[in-house]
Design an enzyme around this catalytic site. Structure first.
Site, PDB file in Angstrom:
ATOM      1  N   SER A 137     -36.764   6.873 -17.990  1.00 46.49           N
ATOM      2  CA  SER A 137     -37.769   6.500 -18.992  1.00 46.49           C
ATOM      3  C   SER A 137     -38.828   7.590 -19.022  1.00 46.49           C
ATOM      4  O   SER A 137     -39.047   8.284 -18.020  1.00 46.49           O
ATOM      5  CB  SER A 137     -38.414   5.160 -18.618  1.00 46.49           C
ATOM      6  OG  SER A 137     -39.569   4.912 -19.412  1.00 46.49           O
ATOM      7  N   TYR A 150     -42.185   0.212 -11.907  1.00 49.57           N
ATOM      8  CA  TYR A 150     -41.197   0.704 -12.863  1.00 49.57           C
ATOM      9  C   TYR A 150     -41.185   2.232 -12.904  1.00 49.57           C
ATOM     10  O   TYR A 150     -40.128   2.867 -12.886  1.00 49.57           O
ATOM     11  CB  TYR A 150     -41.518   0.136 -14.243  1.00 49.57           C
ATOM     12  CG  TYR A 150     -40.497   0.418 -15.313  1.00 49.57           C
ATOM     13  CD1 TYR A 150     -39.292  -0.280 -15.348  1.00 49.57           C
ATOM     14  CD2 TYR A 150     -40.739   1.361 -16.303  1.00 49.57           C
ATOM     15  CE1 TYR A 150     -38.351  -0.036 -16.338  1.00 49.57           C
ATOM     16  CE2 TYR A 150     -39.815   1.617 -17.296  1.00 49.57           C
ATOM     17  CZ  TYR A 150     -38.619   0.914 -17.312  1.00 49.57           C
ATOM     18  OH  TYR A 150     -37.685   1.165 -18.294  1.00 49.57           O
TER      19      TYR A 150
END
Length: 244
Positions: A137, A150
């Protein structure tokens, strides 16, 4: 692009994972194993695609992974593509983040990738070729408020991927490892965001809109295929220019 390939896609029940499964199936893969804990959500694959097989699998369950990979090897003799897509979020500011939410995200997003790749990569190395594509990401390269856990996992898979690109080829095997880093993508994870947040993120994206799951699936398809045969250890950002 994937004619006769044996492929595994984790997190294949919805969102980006579903698009990847469907893209692979359409592009001629001999078999696509769609792996997810939500087996019911994959029931329609049976009617849509003769070359897709739904598998209930938890990427944190090493014994189940071992049995699954051994079964695929016994049936087909090889595994050509692994897509590490399964992932979760448990967002919160660092001061409020619980240890449980930290551990859960690391277990799925980081250790889950480690687990799958540790069992699949020897099959690829033995056969002399393969492609591993792992979902990272832009949060993993640039961080984001409220996503310490995350961000840590998505940065970690980039480092693991670069290590694998060097490690898996030491004895001449053509086993490639790459990452795709999505930006702001329309998925079940983002559908409940407030309109003002969506508008803000779109304003920060040079192309002026959210990406679609299909945009990510196309990038994964390319890296998984032989068209990317000389690409390994790389991070491909698919973010509309959000992070430049």
């Amino acid at each position: 692009m994937l004619k006769d390939k044996i492929c595994i896609v984790t997190g294949g029940a919805q969102g980006i994972g579903r698009c990847i499964v469907e893209e692979f199936a359409t592009e001629g893969a001999a078999k696509v194993f769609a792996c997810d804990m939500k087996l019911d959500a994959m029931a329609d694959y049976k009617d849509k695609f003769a070359n897709v097989e739904s598998i209930e699998l938890n990427v944190c369950d090493r014994d189940a992974i071992s049995d699954f990979v051994s079964g695929v090897k016994d049936r087909f003799g090889r595994i050509d593509v692994l897509v590490n897509n399964a992932g979760i979020t448990r967002d919160n500011l660092l001061a409020k983040m619980s240890e449980q939410d930290w551990d859960m995200v690391l277990d799925v997003n980081l250790k889950g990738v480690f687990n799958m790749t540790q069992y699949v990569s020897p099959v690829m190395i033995e056969n002399g070729a393969g492609s591993i594509v792992t979902m990272s990401s832009v949060v993993g390269t640039d961080g984001n408020i409220g996503q310490t856990n995350y961000a840590a996992t998505k940065a970690g898979v980039i480092a693991m991927t670069k290590s694998w690109a060097k490690e898996f080829t030491r004895k001449g095997a053509q086993v490639r490892a790459n990452c795709v880093a999505p930006g702001f993508i329309r998925t079940p994870m983002t559908k409940d965001l407030p309109e003002k947040v969506i508008a803000y993120m779109e304003s920060k994206t040079p192309l002026g809109h959210m990406g679609e799951a299909e945009d990510i699936a196309q990038a994964v398809l390319f890296l998984a295929s032989d068209r990317a045969r000389f690409i390994t250890g790389q991070l491909l950002k698919v973010d509309g220019g959000l992070v430049i």
